[in-house]
Design an enzyme around this catalytic site. Sequence first.
Site, PDB file in Angstrom:
ATOM      1  N   GLU B  58      -9.595  33.663  -0.186  1.00  0.00           N
ATOM      2  CA  GLU B  58     -10.710  32.890   0.213  1.00  0.00           C
ATOM      3  C   GLU B  58     -10.849  31.616   0.388  1.00  0.00           C
ATOM      4  OE1 GLU B  58     -10.619  35.251  -2.315  1.00  0.00           O
ATOM      5  OE2 GLU B  58     -11.506  37.043  -2.131  1.00  0.00           O
ATOM      6  N   MET B 487       2.285  11.020  -4.478  1.00  0.00           N
ATOM      7  CA  MET B 487       0.921  10.034  -4.557  1.00  0.00           C
ATOM      8  C   MET B 487       0.836   9.761  -6.117  1.00  0.00           C
ATOM      9  SD  MET B 487      -0.837   7.873  -2.838  1.00  0.00           S
ATOM     10  CE  MET B 487      -1.237   8.182  -1.049  1.00  0.00           C
TER      11      MET B 487
HETATM   12  C1  LIG Z   1      -6.297  20.168  -5.552  1.00  0.00           C
HETATM   13  C2  LIG Z   1      -5.807  19.070  -5.913  1.00  0.00           C
HETATM   14  N1  LIG Z   1      -5.187  18.995  -7.107  1.00  0.00           N
HETATM   15  C3  LIG Z   1      -4.699  17.686  -7.629  1.00  0.00           C
HETATM   16  C4  LIG Z   1      -4.905  16.533  -6.726  1.00  0.00           C
HETATM   17  C5  LIG Z   1      -4.235  15.343  -7.093  1.00  0.00           C
HETATM   18  N2  LIG Z   1      -2.963  14.750  -6.152  1.00  0.00           N
HETATM   19  C6  LIG Z   1      -3.333  13.759  -4.964  1.00  0.00           C
HETATM   20  S1  LIG Z   1      -2.027  13.725  -4.288  1.00  0.00           S
HETATM   21  C7  LIG Z   1      -1.053  14.602  -5.307  1.00  0.00           C
HETATM   22  C8  LIG Z   1       0.404  14.891  -5.031  1.00  0.00           C
HETATM   23  C9  LIG Z   1       0.624  15.436  -3.780  1.00  0.00           C
HETATM   24  O1  LIG Z   1       1.864  15.804  -3.765  1.00  0.00           O
HETATM   25  P1  LIG Z   1       2.641  16.467  -2.203  1.00  0.00           P
HETATM   26  O2  LIG Z   1       1.832  17.439  -1.854  1.00  0.00           O
HETATM   27  O3  LIG Z   1       3.856  16.708  -2.436  1.00  0.00           O
HETATM   28  O4  LIG Z   1       2.433  15.166  -1.560  1.00  0.00           O
HETATM   29  P2  LIG Z   1       3.249  13.826  -1.357  1.00  0.00           P
HETATM   30  O5  LIG Z   1       2.452  12.826  -2.068  1.00  0.00           O
HETATM   31  O6  LIG Z   1       4.512  13.950  -2.178  1.00  0.00           O
HETATM   32  O7  LIG Z   1       3.582  13.307  -0.080  1.00  0.00           O
HETATM   33  C10 LIG Z   1      -1.880  15.117  -6.217  1.00  0.00           C
HETATM   34  C11 LIG Z   1      -1.489  16.118  -7.384  1.00  0.00           C
HETATM   35  C12 LIG Z   1      -5.488  16.783  -5.418  1.00  0.00           C
HETATM   36  N3  LIG Z   1      -5.691  15.808  -4.403  1.00  0.00           N
HETATM   37  N4  LIG Z   1      -5.905  18.073  -4.901  1.00  0.00           N
END
Ligand SMILES: Cc1ncc(C[n+]2csc(CCOP(=O)(O)OP(=O)(O)O)c2C)c(N)n1
Lengths: 188, 589
Positions: B58, B487
Amino acid sequence: MALNIATGSTSHSAYDLRSTFSEVVEKHTLAVIVDNEPGVLARVIGLFSGRGYNIESLTVAETDHQGHLSRITIVTAGTPQIIDQIEAQLGRIVQVRAVHDLTAEGPAVERELALLKVVATGDHRVEALRLADIFRAKAVDSTLGSFVFEITGTPEKVDAFADLMRPLGLQEIARTGVAALSRGVKTA
Amino acid sequence: MDGTTHMTREMTGARMVVQALMDQGVDTVFGYPGGAVLPIYDEIFQQNDIRHILVRHEQAAVHAAEGYARSTGKVGVALVTSGPGATNAVTGLTDALMDSVPIVVLTGQVPTFMIGSDAFQEADTIGITRPCTKANWLVKETDRLAATLHEAFHVARSGRPGPVLIDIPKDVQFATGTYAPRAGHASRYQPGRQPDPAMIEAIVEAMETAERPVLYTGGGVINSGPEATALLRELVSATGFPITSTLMGLGAYPASGPQWLGMLGMHGLYEANMAMHGCDLMLNIGARFDDRITGRLDAFSPGSRKAHVDIDPSSINKVVRVDFPVVSDVADALRAILETWKARGARTNRAALDAWQGQIDQWRARKCLTYTPSQTTIKPQYALERLEALTKGMDRYICTEVGQHQMWAAQFLGFEDPNRWMTSGGLGTMGYGFPASIGVQLAHPDALVINVAGEASWLMNMQEMGTAMQYRLPVKQFILNNERLGMVRQWQQLLHGERYSSSWSESLPDFVKLAEAFGAKGILCKDPADLDDAIMEMLNHPGPVIFDCLVEKHENCFPMIPSGKPHNEMLLGDASTKGAIQAGGAVLV
Ligand SMILES: Cc1ncc(C[n+]2csc(CCOP(=O)(O)OP(=O)(O)O)c2C)c(N)n1
Ligand SMILES: [Mg+2]
């Protein structure tokens, strides 16, 4: 007419730039006219808790049965910027028809009703009755050992009466919270 | 049945739902069935006007509805069951509230006579979703249902758009009532206001003499619609003022336009942030001074007078005090500004503007997006540069997940038009992009829809591969796989002494095999030399593709304004990061 103000707006013009970002905390009384629908009160209260605003008192009742309107009177405190935010945030609730800052819009009458139970005998009883008379409080229930007084006035007057009753045997107090109307011919 | 007949008629509540959706011009509903919505699903089964898309979760239904809405300007619709169906929708509702996306979510509810009894799959949906909807309604009488549905659409799209929810008990769906057609629906909710002419005049006066003006635009321009975009472009080219935009506003002014400064904010461009810091007149059009934009508030654009156009009065003076507040729709305000400015002689301070442009050119010369190229590993920035080069000019829509890849996509892809960029800004919801891309593709079947993803975010709604396959949606999942919660890792490197606590993507699936398991195409690319061919292979494949692009694992996203810093203290590269973020800033997110 106040009730014609479009939803989503507040009577307080966004163009009125008083010293919004002052640090001084002010107490304001707001009258919020809402559609009398389920959940509106929860939305108003949720707004205050969710955004960390103060509620010092809140009263609500249907005031226009035909028009299906309720009036919520809220006493709140905050810096001018917070007060403006509260009004704007209230104004954008879909079921809110109008928001009036009675404190900012000019003189207003504010009244609260309180019931006070005083359990006392002897001299204390006499003194309680004497003070009630001075405050124009009514004894609405009397037994040999107790009174219930009804008093109407500003919150400060109720406070003062309660302070005096406390040493005389004040046991319980029920307060309605503030109801308020602007003074003079204009309506809020 | 004929959706255009305006006679009131008797019908069941379930039938009314379908009829009202048709009346509202809805062609697509994203949903997932369950006990409390079975009557509505039965009605959907018996008609062909509204297409139901069966998602796999959902949350995805709501994000898909958001993608549909943002790429079309129409209201998106999701339909879910009571209890867990409704609670799964909460993230999407909150996302839509933060980014002002108009969606209508319909939830089933236990029958009215069981409400409050802790019945099977009962949840207080109205209570749970009150803070994450613009408005919500529990409908207890079938006679009220049609009017409530029309009101819901009206509220979702009027004023500042947002998500609304209608909770419909099962007995209300079964019972018969009178259908009220859309045409007769009158709503008391009319939030529009016209701009104050005196304020517009004051803004124009300031524009005439401004020495260092900048337009700071946001999602409000796009939400206002095509006219607002056209007026904005006219204003920018007529005045020659430089323009920057928030993440949400990309595409309102074309990235190829001569006055374009690029995105501003925490990962915005040097020239955009410096222009914001140094301007003497800031024209905020449909943006909301978000903390990602302002950085440290008491050092935000200290020398400027500020105008702010917003349809939501509560946005005015919420975080930044402005000199020229205008509460109105962006298009109305821009039209008024343009007309007044022309009527007064279309004047600008030309000499000063030229000097300002010279200053901006110097900032631009810093080339803040420069990164260290590599022959051996794919730099994420390089991957996006190649994606941009190979898809430029195509009928293209971009979605993203949340993280470094999202910021790089905003920096390295160029958006020429509005409604072409779907990203979760206010809430920052990992898992948004894939389902959003499904919604976009359904609205634009022949367009190229790419979701620029991080591997971690993508996994959050990867079950939607099933939806993409079932409906033959050729969405391209372009995963910049750094095997890191990139990030988070970047913040840990800069703020937490390089202690990488749980920011690794361990036990990742083989994305090619995963694609194949769903019957889709998977492409793995790890060599920069193969990248162009691999991207072309993705573009030429007629179905859904998972593109596993193995990129540099420890690349940081720059420029970066650390939390708690002003715009003129940007970090431009790894060399500048040592000790840049002190304890005070660490507490901020
Ligand atoms: C639902 C959710 N949980 C946790 C976060 C915190 N958060 C922000 S960016 C990130 C990492 C994202 O990793 P990835 O999708 O591999 O992207 P990258 O930064 O490596 O390009 C996290 C855990 C979030 N934004 N959304
Ligand atoms: Mg990653």
